[in-house]
Design an enzyme around this catalytic site. Structure first.
Site, PDB file in Angstrom:
ATOM      1  N   GLN A  34      -2.797   8.221   4.808  1.00 31.69           N
ATOM      2  CA  GLN A  34      -1.462   8.314   4.242  1.00 31.69           C
ATOM      3  C   GLN A  34      -1.408   9.346   3.121  1.00 31.69           C
ATOM      4  OE1 GLN A  34      -0.928   4.270   2.770  1.00 31.69           O
ATOM      5  NE2 GLN A  34      -3.074   4.303   2.192  1.00 31.69           N
ATOM      6  N   HIS A  65       1.402  -8.874  -9.399  1.00 33.87           N
ATOM      7  CA  HIS A  65      -0.001  -9.263  -9.359  1.00 33.87           C
ATOM      8  C   HIS A  65      -0.239 -10.664  -9.910  1.00 33.87           C
ATOM      9  CE1 HIS A  65      -0.627  -4.680  -9.376  1.00 33.87           C
ATOM     10  NE2 HIS A  65      -0.687  -5.129  -8.140  1.00 33.87           N
ATOM     11  N   ASP A  89      -4.879  -1.004  -5.358  1.00 40.15           N
ATOM     12  CA  ASP A  89      -4.650  -0.734  -6.782  1.00 40.15           C
ATOM     13  C   ASP A  89      -5.417  -1.692  -7.671  1.00 40.15           C
ATOM     14  OD1 ASP A  89      -2.737  -3.118  -7.525  1.00 40.15           O
ATOM     15  OD2 ASP A  89      -1.925  -2.265  -5.691  1.00 40.15           O
ATOM     16  N   GLU A 109      -9.637  -3.082   1.859  1.00 39.86           N
ATOM     17  CA  GLU A 109      -8.651  -2.007   1.737  1.00 39.86           C
ATOM     18  C   GLU A 109      -9.046  -0.896   2.697  1.00 39.86           C
ATOM     19  OE1 GLU A 109      -6.068   0.534   1.465  1.00 39.86           O
ATOM     20  OE2 GLU A 109      -5.653  -0.999  -0.056  1.00 39.86           O
ATOM     21  N   ASP A 158      -1.650  -8.256   0.600  1.00 47.80           N
ATOM     22  CA  ASP A 158      -0.996  -7.340  -0.341  1.00 47.80           C
ATOM     23  C   ASP A 158      -0.696  -6.043   0.404  1.00 47.80           C
ATOM     24  OD1 ASP A 158      -0.059  -5.911  -2.440  1.00 47.80           O
ATOM     25  OD2 ASP A 158      -1.857  -6.051  -3.675  1.00 47.80           O
ATOM     26  N   SER A 159       0.331  -6.086   1.241  1.00 46.91           N
ATOM     27  CA  SER A 159       0.587  -4.998   2.172  1.00 46.91           C
ATOM     28  C   SER A 159       1.768  -4.135   1.756  1.00 46.91           C
ATOM     29  CB  SER A 159       0.869  -5.568   3.564  1.00 46.91           C
ATOM     30  OG  SER A 159       2.099  -6.265   3.567  1.00 46.91           O
ATOM     31  N   THR A 160       1.859  -2.984   2.405  1.00 41.86           N
ATOM     32  CA  THR A 160       3.054  -2.155   2.304  1.00 41.86           C
ATOM     33  C   THR A 160       4.115  -2.738   3.238  1.00 41.86           C
ATOM     34  OG1 THR A 160       2.177  -0.689   4.006  1.00 41.86           O
ATOM     35  CG2 THR A 160       1.711  -0.110   1.726  1.00 41.86           C
ATOM     36  N   ASP A 161       5.213  -2.038   3.408  1.00 44.75           N
ATOM     37  CA  ASP A 161       6.280  -2.494   4.303  1.00 44.75           C
ATOM     38  C   ASP A 161       5.776  -2.582   5.752  1.00 44.75           C
ATOM     39  OD1 ASP A 161       8.139  -2.608   2.224  1.00 44.75           O
ATOM     40  OD2 ASP A 161       8.728  -0.510   2.496  1.00 44.75           O
TER      41      ASP A 161
END
Length: 284
Positions: A34, A65, A89, A109, A158-161
């Site tokens: 990405q 968080h 992160d 990750e 803990d994901s993105t869209d």
């Protein structure tokens, strides 16, 4: 999109746009997976972008968080092993390492560069990654979870869209894999988008969770950098409700929360009292 000293993010099928004035572009690269950018903004401090979407900012990272880590910990009867899928992160890890009874924290990750860039520009978020209990695993979370059975007490997604390679993290089959990887009292936490814009079909996300877990609840917390600010989170459990805080942990949680910016037990108990709109949009 970054142009003319502004970052603008389009959402809800191009109908909504949020933006922040940029002081400086601090970092920009194309990783194997990405586009990774870090910008210094006028209003919200440093901002991490993945493929042009807001991920983490100085102004509000603590909200996300803290709730993702401390809610499941407070409810879990025996929180010894924790898995975090995504979250490069490091912010969720930072919160979990505050609990000394946790023995193992695995961070899976897929993009190692997110971790390295975060270490440079968000050192407070990544401050827990050096804890001896933390294992950083640069792997595909969907493949990794299939290798574990009855192993973790808490799993954080803990994901993105739900787009591109992250779309699989919102499916019924993935949630079933998470269920299988959890111990008999296990808990899953995940972010579940904004019900006002409902770009990704929030009711379908919760329906997929309900097909895998007997206990599914939702709550919301404000995220300034995410489209619409009103952000929802999911709590899924094999046994306990999210308000079933373990009595023996109350004193510990009170002590920990004195040094937190958002989470405390009073907020925790009230967060799961949902509005009619929230119930309708999630189907709960």
């Amino acid at each position: 999109m970054i142009n003319d000293n502004w970052f603008e993010e389009k959402s809800y099928f191009g109908k909504v746009k949020m933006g922040w004035k940029i002081r400086k572009v601090l970092h920009s690269e194309q990783s194997k997976f990405q586009k990774i950018d870090v910008v210094e903004t006028e209003a919200i401090g440093k901002l991490l972008l993945l493929d042009g979407k807001t991920m983490v900012a100085d102004i509000d990272e603590f909200v996300y968080h803290e709730v993702m880590a401390h809610i499941p910990y407070a409810v879990s009867r025996s929180c010894k092993k924790v898995l975090i899928i995504g979250g490069g992160d490091g912010g969720v890890v930072r919160e979990f390492v505050k609990h000394q009874d946790i023995e193992q924290i695995d961070l899976v990750e897929i993009d190692e560069r997110v971790i390295e860039v975060s270490k440079e520009y968000f050192p407070d978020c990544t401050s827990g990654l050096d804890d001896k209990r933390v294992n950083i695993l640069p792997e595909d979370g969907m493949a990794f979870i299939k290798t574990k059975k009855n192993f973790y007490d808490v799993i954080i997604i803990d994901s993105t869209d739900p787009e591109d390679f992250a779309s699989g993290l919102f499916t019924q089959s993935f949630y079933q894999d998470v269920y299988d990887a959890l111990t008999e009292d296990g808990i899953m936490m995940n972010q579940t988008e904004n019900p006002f814009y409902d770009e990704y079909g929030i009711k379908k996300i919760y329906r997929n969770m309900q097909k895998a877990f007997p206990v599914v609840q939702s709550f919301n917390a404000p995220m300034c950098i995410y489209p619409g600010v009103f952000w929802t989170f999911g709590f899924s459990s094999k046994r306990f409700k999210p308000t079933d805080i373990k009595p023996a942990k109350r004193n510990h949680m009170d002590a920990v929360s004195r040094n937190l910016k958002w989470y405390n037990l009073d907020w925790h108990k009230g967060a799961f009292s949902l509005s009619n709109f929230h119930k309708k949009m999630t189907g709960l």
